[in-house]
Write an enzyme that holds these catalytic residues in place. Sequence first.
Site, PDB file in Angstrom:
ATOM      1  N   GLU A   1      -3.317   7.626  -4.275  1.00  0.00           N
ATOM      2  CA  GLU A   1      -3.284   6.345  -3.578  1.00  0.00           C
ATOM      3  C   GLU A   1      -3.061   5.207  -4.559  1.00  0.00           C
ATOM      4  OE1 GLU A   1      -5.973   4.540  -0.099  1.00  0.00           O
ATOM      5  OE2 GLU A   1      -7.007   4.540  -2.012  1.00  0.00           O
TER       6      GLU A   1
ATOM      7  N   TYR B   1       0.846  -1.194   0.000  1.00  0.00           N
ATOM      8  CA  TYR B   1       0.000   0.000   0.000  1.00  0.00           C
ATOM      9  C   TYR B   1       0.878   1.239   0.000  1.00  0.00           C
ATOM     10  CZ  TYR B   1      -3.231   3.612   1.498  1.00  0.00           C
ATOM     11  OH  TYR B   1      -3.965   4.772   1.566  1.00  0.00           O
TER      12      TYR B   1
END
Length: 394
Positions: free
Chosen positions: A200, A109
């Site tokens: 993101e 992530y």
Amino acid sequence: MKIHEYQAKQVLATFGVMAPRGRVAGTVQEAVAAARAIGGSTWVVKAQIHAGGRGKGGGVKLCKDLKAVEAAAEQILGMQLVTHQTGPHGQRVEKVLVEEGMAIAKELYLSMLVDRNSKSVVVLASTEGGMEIEEVAAKTPEKILREIVDPTVGLLPFQAQRLAFGLAIDRIDPKLVNPAASLIAGLYEAFRAKDCSLAEINPLVLTGDGRVVALDAKVTFDDNALFRHKDVVELRDRSEEDPLDSEATDAGLNYIKLEGSIGCMVNGAGLAMGTMDIVQAAGGSPANFLDVGGTANAEGVEQAFRIITKDPHVRCILINIFGGIVRCDVVAEGVVTAFRKVGLAVPVVVRLEGTNKEKAHEIIDGSGLGARLVMADGLRDAARKAVSAAAGKG
Ligand code: GDP
Ligand code: MN
């Protein structure tokens, strides 16, 4: 402003952040042709909507042959995709992104956002890729790595390296530490250059064939900086936006729809917040937040009336304007003119405070609109009148 995944990947690629090879398609035939052009033996067909959680909602399909690509595109295109971010009605899928399938060795992530506490861009990274970061933050907060970027020098190479080692990339494949660090640097460069508010990549993947790739990408831009990014504005997809939001943006109004029945028209964000509070305190509930800005002229009021009344829940409109720069009598004239022009079906309560307030009273009282357009004396009186008008006792 939000954009689609395929657009985000195109923007990021110009900063060296690489994604799987892919093409966007609007029809089943285009999707199959895209898969054929990409080549290989596995593909992923992904719904393009401005919301995350598509995988869980059935909007991401792994395909092992062209027949499967066809079936996936048939299923996804035109579907009403419901995810935890779309609301219960979901969002209609108009386009799919067809990409080469990746042999995933590890999902990570990575994100960047503006952190108000440190007044800086903060980089977040975690070994728990593919999961929602909120869940990671709630259950295993120690698994989230953070780097605060000093705005005067930008993200420094050692910070990108520290993140790469923190993600234990060296233990998976030492050769991928540098590519991962330069991807992080590239993402920061994109974030800064394009005035993003969020970038993101979830998941960021290490592939079996030794690549670091953005498998997903979500980028949001700061609306206040769009004036200097014409190329970004061109990526806007109005079909994804709430029609009222789009109209308000076009009119230069700061509008946020809420669930109540009292439409609010206010100048200044602080006053708008105060107005919502006092409506609530008087037993009502605001239908929206609307800041018409410093100058409340007839055109502005008219546009605001049109936007507020497109919401069928609105039973009354409360105008609360402080006449500092703009004079109250000018606002009152504008309100009367706009009221007639729009042909309002709901009553309006007006509270005007400031320069030429008395003259404004005379204009409203003399409008001949009777109980449909009433003047209030002070904020408390205005809220009370609006609440009872919305309840049909006006
Ligand atoms: P989201 O659900 O909207 O966040 O969509 P993502 O693009 O993140 O896709 C969801 C999940 O699908 C990812 O976390 C991956 O596990 C999986 N996925 C996406 N692309 C591929 C791929 O090329 N190969 C494999 N094996 N899985 C993929
Ligand atoms: Mn994702």
